[in-house]
Design a protein around this motif. Sequence first.
Motif, PDB file in Angstrom:
ATOM      1  N   LYS A 101       0.821  -1.217   0.000  1.00 43.06           N
ATOM      2  CA  LYS A 101       0.000   0.000   0.000  1.00 43.06           C
ATOM      3  C   LYS A 101       0.854   1.265   0.000  1.00 43.06           C
ATOM      4  CE  LYS A 101      -4.223  -1.638   2.309  1.00 43.06           C
ATOM      5  NZ  LYS A 101      -5.107  -1.435   3.481  1.00 43.06           N
ATOM      6  N   LEU A 102       2.062   1.167   0.531  1.00 45.06           N
ATOM      7  CA  LEU A 102       2.866   2.360   0.775  1.00 45.06           C
ATOM      8  C   LEU A 102       4.289   2.186   0.269  1.00 45.06           C
ATOM      9  CD1 LEU A 102       3.194   5.160   2.186  1.00 45.06           C
ATOM     10  CD2 LEU A 102       3.775   3.892   4.260  1.00 45.06           C
ATOM     11  N   GLU A 103       4.786   3.183  -0.465  1.00 45.39           N
ATOM     12  CA  GLU A 103       6.185   3.254  -0.878  1.00 45.39           C
ATOM     13  C   GLU A 103       6.654   4.690  -0.694  1.00 45.39           C
ATOM     14  OE1 GLU A 103       6.638   1.896  -4.857  1.00 45.39           O
ATOM     15  OE2 GLU A 103       6.084  -0.180  -4.418  1.00 45.39           O
ATOM     16  N   ILE A 104       7.811   4.866  -0.069  1.00 49.29           N
ATOM     17  CA  ILE A 104       8.326   6.205   0.227  1.00 49.29           C
ATOM     18  C   ILE A 104       9.805   6.281  -0.133  1.00 49.29           C
ATOM     19  CG2 ILE A 104       8.871   7.855   2.078  1.00 49.29           C
ATOM     20  CD1 ILE A 104       6.419   6.899   3.560  1.00 49.29           C
ATOM     21  N   TYR A 105      10.186   7.411  -0.722  1.00 51.59           N
ATOM     22  CA  TYR A 105      11.588   7.781  -0.929  1.00 51.59           C
ATOM     23  C   TYR A 105      11.793   9.077  -0.157  1.00 51.59           C
ATOM     24  CZ  TYR A 105      15.802   9.419  -3.366  1.00 51.59           C
ATOM     25  OH  TYR A 105      17.065   9.877  -3.672  1.00 51.59           O
ATOM     26  N   CYS A 106      12.735   9.095   0.791  1.00 48.32           N
ATOM     27  CA  CYS A 106      12.833  10.222   1.722  1.00 48.32           C
ATOM     28  C   CYS A 106      14.280  10.667   1.923  1.00 48.32           C
ATOM     29  CB  CYS A 106      12.223   9.821   3.074  1.00 48.32           C
ATOM     30  SG  CYS A 106      12.231  11.140   4.305  1.00 48.32           S
ATOM     31  N   LYS A 107      14.518  11.963   1.771  1.00 51.08           N
ATOM     32  CA  LYS A 107      15.787  12.561   2.163  1.00 51.08           C
ATOM     33  C   LYS A 107      15.643  13.060   3.601  1.00 51.08           C
ATOM     34  CE  LYS A 107      17.101  14.037  -2.488  1.00 51.08           C
ATOM     35  NZ  LYS A 107      17.476  15.200  -3.344  1.00 51.08           N
ATOM     36  N   TYR A 108      16.659  12.807   4.420  1.00 51.92           N
ATOM     37  CA  TYR A 108      16.528  13.161   5.829  1.00 51.92           C
ATOM     38  C   TYR A 108      17.769  13.869   6.359  1.00 51.92           C
ATOM     39  CZ  TYR A 108      19.725   9.451   7.386  1.00 51.92           C
ATOM     40  OH  TYR A 108      20.846   8.688   7.615  1.00 51.92           O
ATOM     41  N   GLU A 109      17.541  14.710   7.366  1.00 48.65           N
ATOM     42  CA  GLU A 109      18.594  15.271   8.208  1.00 48.65           C
ATOM     43  C   GLU A 109      18.257  14.900   9.651  1.00 48.65           C
ATOM     44  OE1 GLU A 109      17.140  17.394   5.889  1.00 48.65           O
ATOM     45  OE2 GLU A 109      18.823  17.459   4.492  1.00 48.65           O
ATOM     46  N   TYR A 110      19.252  14.423  10.382  1.00 46.25           N
ATOM     47  CA  TYR A 110      19.033  13.891  11.731  1.00 46.25           C
ATOM     48  C   TYR A 110      20.015  14.551  12.682  1.00 46.25           C
ATOM     49  CZ  TYR A 110      19.782  10.377  15.468  1.00 46.25           C
ATOM     50  OH  TYR A 110      19.965   9.723  16.667  1.00 46.25           O
ATOM     51  N   ASP A 111      19.491  15.201  13.711  1.00 44.71           N
ATOM     52  CA  ASP A 111      20.304  15.908  14.697  1.00 44.71           C
ATOM     53  C   ASP A 111      19.902  15.430  16.087  1.00 44.71           C
ATOM     54  OD1 ASP A 111      21.626  17.660  16.362  1.00 44.71           O
ATOM     55  OD2 ASP A 111      20.407  19.410  15.814  1.00 44.71           O
ATOM     56  N   ALA A 112      20.672  14.497  16.638  1.00 47.66           N
ATOM     57  CA  ALA A 112      20.366  13.972  17.971  1.00 47.66           C
ATOM     58  C   ALA A 112      20.760  14.962  19.060  1.00 47.66           C
ATOM     59  CB  ALA A 112      21.084  12.645  18.183  1.00 47.66           C
ATOM     60  N   LEU A 113      21.680  15.879  18.768  1.00 44.56           N
ATOM     61  CA  LEU A 113      22.092  16.856  19.772  1.00 44.56           C
ATOM     62  C   LEU A 113      20.977  17.874  20.023  1.00 44.56           C
ATOM     63  CD1 LEU A 113      25.756  17.479  18.547  1.00 44.56           C
ATOM     64  CD2 LEU A 113      24.973  15.890  20.301  1.00 44.56           C
TER      65      LEU A 113
END
Length: 213
Positions: free
Chosen positions: A40-52
């Motif tokens: 049902k679902l397909e995604i292409y995703c660019k991400y930025e991740y900042d744990a600080l």
Amino acid sequence: MRLLVAFTCLLAGCLAQKPQPCASPALLTGTFTVVTQNEKLEIYCKYEYDALGQRMRLQQQGTYQTKPFIQDFLLLFREGAMYQIFDTNRTCIKSALKDKFHPMEIPKDATLLGQAVLGSSSAPGQGLLVNTWTGDMSDKTGKYLSVVTEFGCIPVSTSYQTNDYGWEVIHFFNNVVGILDPSQLNPPDFCKDTVMKTDEEPLNFLSLFHNLP
């Protein structure tokens, strides 16, 4: 000679150590895809991740029940806020975010399934050493299966069970340690005065992938 023997024993001991649960780098930029068992679902995703700073930016496109969509989210966990950003008409929707920030990591209670080489171990540069871990989801609704690199704890893939979609599989690629464009983790100028919606239930992280138009 004794020094060489001691060094060889130390090296052998290090190589024989059992992999331990780990945390990914605090700052990551990259891309991932999401596919579901029921298709049902397909995604292409660019991400930025900042744990600080406990921030994430997700710029995704895909299909839900064969219908295409494009979405852009900025999640600010410390503020308990999520922005949905519309660059085309320079507007935003600001919603309450109820989830606490969960860093990219292998939980300490995870079980190691094994270690393997992706690609080939025949020559340097032909393979990637990874560890596969499994455990219970934090809400106890199912199992997860996560693969990370042995060196650096960079995410490779994660699979987990959901009631609506069956198994969901996330594949990570083109990961870079660091934030390439720090401005992506701040609300755009045209969003700063947006008032948070108070007439709806606070959102959680997984709803970004499931509550689609």
